[in-house]
Design a protein around this motif. Structure first.
Motif, PDB file in Angstrom:
ATOM      1  N   UNK A 171      -3.836   0.143   7.822  1.00 27.03           N
ATOM      2  CA  UNK A 171      -3.138  -0.162   9.376  1.00 27.03           C
ATOM      3  C   UNK A 171      -2.830   0.453  10.793  1.00 27.03           C
ATOM      4  N   UNK A 173      -0.880   0.633  13.757  1.00 26.10           N
ATOM      5  CA  UNK A 173       0.231  -0.155  14.184  1.00 26.10           C
ATOM      6  C   UNK A 173       0.311   1.000  16.290  1.00 26.10           C
ATOM      7  N   UNK A 206      -2.642   7.612  -0.582  1.00 16.92           N
ATOM      8  CA  UNK A 206      -2.495   6.749   1.240  1.00 16.92           C
ATOM      9  C   UNK A 206      -2.550   7.947   2.394  1.00 16.92           C
ATOM     10  N   UNK A 208      -0.589   9.079   6.526  1.00 20.49           N
ATOM     11  CA  UNK A 208      -0.111   8.937   7.323  1.00 20.49           C
ATOM     12  C   UNK A 208      -0.309   9.535   8.976  1.00 20.49           C
ATOM     13  N   UNK A 210       0.459  10.314  12.891  1.00 22.99           N
ATOM     14  CA  UNK A 210       1.437   9.691  13.992  1.00 22.99           C
ATOM     15  C   UNK A 210       0.555  10.320  15.661  1.00 22.99           C
ATOM     16  N   UNK A 219       0.537   4.398  15.438  1.00 26.10           N
ATOM     17  CA  UNK A 219       0.058   5.464  14.055  1.00 26.10           C
ATOM     18  C   UNK A 219      -0.929   4.713  13.155  1.00 26.10           C
ATOM     19  N   UNK A 221      -1.845   4.555   8.987  1.00 25.34           N
ATOM     20  CA  UNK A 221      -1.119   4.421   7.936  1.00 25.34           C
ATOM     21  C   UNK A 221      -1.987   3.092   6.726  1.00 25.34           C
ATOM     22  N   UNK A 222      -2.227   3.515   5.429  1.00 25.54           N
ATOM     23  CA  UNK A 222      -3.168   2.799   4.698  1.00 25.54           C
ATOM     24  C   UNK A 222      -3.685   3.962   3.432  1.00 25.54           C
ATOM     25  N   UNK A 223      -4.376   2.633   2.571  1.00 25.49           N
ATOM     26  CA  UNK A 223      -5.277   3.859   1.622  1.00 25.49           C
ATOM     27  C   UNK A 223      -6.890   4.104   2.162  1.00 25.49           C
TER      28      UNK A 223
ATOM     29  N   UNK B  80      -1.184  -3.917  -3.426  1.00 24.11           N
ATOM     30  CA  UNK B  80      -1.799  -3.107  -2.197  1.00 24.11           C
ATOM     31  C   UNK B  80      -0.599  -3.946  -0.966  1.00 24.11           C
ATOM     32  N   UNK B  84       1.604  -2.057   1.960  1.00 28.44           N
ATOM     33  CA  UNK B  84       1.253  -2.373   3.122  1.00 28.44           C
ATOM     34  C   UNK B  84       2.658  -3.271   3.616  1.00 28.44           C
ATOM     35  N   UNK B  87       4.859  -0.408   4.205  1.00 30.69           N
ATOM     36  CA  UNK B  87       4.654   0.037   5.622  1.00 30.69           C
ATOM     37  C   UNK B  87       4.744  -0.090   6.331  1.00 30.69           C
ATOM     38  N   UNK B  88       4.697  -1.639   6.411  1.00 31.68           N
ATOM     39  CA  UNK B  88       5.079  -2.587   8.608  1.00 31.68           C
ATOM     40  C   UNK B  88       6.212  -2.251   8.568  1.00 31.68           C
ATOM     41  N   UNK B  91       7.334   1.174   9.245  1.00 32.39           N
ATOM     42  CA  UNK B  91       7.476   1.664  10.425  1.00 32.39           C
ATOM     43  C   UNK B  91       7.989   0.998  11.610  1.00 32.39           C
TER      44      UNK B  91
END
Lengths: 237, 182
Positions: A171, A173, A206, A208, A210, A219, A221-223, B80, B84, B87-88, B91
């Motif tokens: 993602x 963000x 993962x 992350x 910022x 941001x 973030x994810x795999x 997954x 997600x 994570x959201x 955040x």
């Protein structure tokens, strides 16, 4: 003598079934909703095998027989849609259910609603032209959706971009008016002259990352591997 | 309804996504839903996520190479999607402190469920463990995954999973021993 491991498995499974999961089944209503959403998905141009879907469900011939009747209803529905299809929050079928919980209470002004946005241009339009957006996407990943959050579509202050490669996802963000918050543990790196904070995540699956620029918190973030996340970050324009 | 069958055979699933999705929903729908609920602790959210999982599976079915079983693949997508979502959620709760990443899941359980859970022998202890231990125990004991399947589903190396499972069982064993569980 009984195997203690088997006992733990048996007891734990029974306890899960009888407490947490009691009457928690993927029943026919949920299945029907998936079929419905897939049909809507196709109608929006995302479903490659919609016809096959219907054929397999053995309604193809019924469709042919009822086509004429449907056409009449469909025409009247289209006319009605033309009148009512003003700019307003999209239906739940247009919004991914994953994000629906954030904005499902329309009576609370503090609760943010979410909107599915059609393009990066639209995201820029509703969020503000000062926002930077990613121009690099790792190989094989594809942009799956863009969602805006705010008290109204005119006051969107958070964007979420979701990217997929098969069953992997990450993602991006972006949130406005966020005070710079320095994480407790981080690795510092440079993102086009701005300080970036890479947070060590438990395992190595993962990433992350910022950074803050002009009162906007970015941001990723994810795999995805850290190297790719940094490339994405540096591609923001 | 009892537990769904754990049998899996890729050959049973048609290459046609429309047919395959029907079989996947029938065979694994409940497991996917329960897994989402296990991670998120919210029934409605788990329903939404499980539907998303099948939509994703439908869209990606032609790309599925059969490197894992269909069940492992679906559970991987589920995990997954749940991650997600978490994570959201995280955040939105800045400051994001890595210390909280492995916090036990907060589940919105009804009072009656909590009462019943407090009467359980093992589950109540499992749910007090950090998330990554809960996860590995759930996948190992409830979903019948071996360490390789858990590694595929979570994206973690198999060696890490083995170590984690060992520590989780040791911790759980200690808690159970205190209560005299044989």
């Amino acid at each position: 003598m009984t195997d203690p491991k088997k006992d733990i498995k048996k007891v734990l499974s029974e306890e899960l079934d009888q407490t947490l999961f009691e009457s928690l089944d993927f029943h026919s209503r949920l299945q029907d909703e998936v079929r419905e959403k897939l049909t809507v998905d196709y109608q929006k141009g995302n479903g490659p095998t919609w016809l096959a879907f219907f054929r397999k469900r053995r309604v193809y011939s019924t469709m042919l027989v009822t086509a004429a009747v449907c056409l009449v209803f469909f025409s009247s529905w289209l006319l009605r849609e033309d009148n009512s299809n003003q700019a307003q929050p999209k239906t739940t079928l247009d919004n991914p259910t994953l994000f629906r919980s954030e904005g499902n209470n329309s009576t609370d002004p503090l609760v943010r609603k979410s909107w599915a946005l059609n393009s990066e241009n639209e995201a820029r339009q509703v969020f503000g032209t000062d926002v930077l957006l990613p121009t690099y996407t790792p190989d094989q990943y594809k942009l799956d959706g863009i969602y805006g959050y705010g008290s109204s579509k005119e006051q969107i202050n958070k964007l979420v971009f979701t990217y997929f490669h098969e069953d992997q996802s990450y993602l991006v963000i972006i949130e406005r008016n966020m005070l710079e918050d320095i994480p407790h543990r981080f690795e510092e790196l440079d993102i086009n002259g701005t300080k970036g904070y890479l947070i060590p995540v438990d395992e190595n699956t993962d990433t992350e990352l910022h950074w803050y620029l002009n009162d906007i918190h970015y941001m990723i973030i994810g795999a995805i591997p850290t190297e790719e996340a940094v490339k994405i970050a540096k591609s923001f324009k | 309804m009892g537990r769904p069958s754990h049998k899996d055979n890729n050959l049973n699933f048609s290459k046609d996504p429309s047919a395959a999705i029907e079989d996947m929903m029938n065979q694994y729908g409940t497991l996917v839903l329960r897994t989402a609920y296990f991670y998120l602790g919210d029934r409605h959210l788990a329903e939404d996520i499980s539907q998303e999982v099948f939509m994703l599976a439908y869209r990606n079915w032609t790309k599925f190479r059969g490197d894992s079983s269909v069940k492992t693949w679906l559970i991987k997508i589920t995990i997954n999607r749940c991650r997600d979502h978490l994570r959201l959620k995280r955040s939105a709760e800045i400051p994001s402190d890595p210390i909280f990443i492995n916090e036990p899941i907060t589940r919105n359980l009804e009072e009656e469920v909590i009462k019943r859970m407090n009467r359980t022998e093992i589950l109540k202890h499992v749910l007090t463990l950090p998330l990554h231990y809960q996860e590995v125990l759930y996948l190992f004991y409830y979903l019948d995954f071996n360490t390789l399947e858990i590694a595929k589903a979570t994206g973690d190396p198999e060696g890490t999973i083995r170590g984690r499972l060992h520590r989780a069982r040791k911790l759980l064993g200690g808690l159970l021993e205190k209560e005299g569980f044989q």
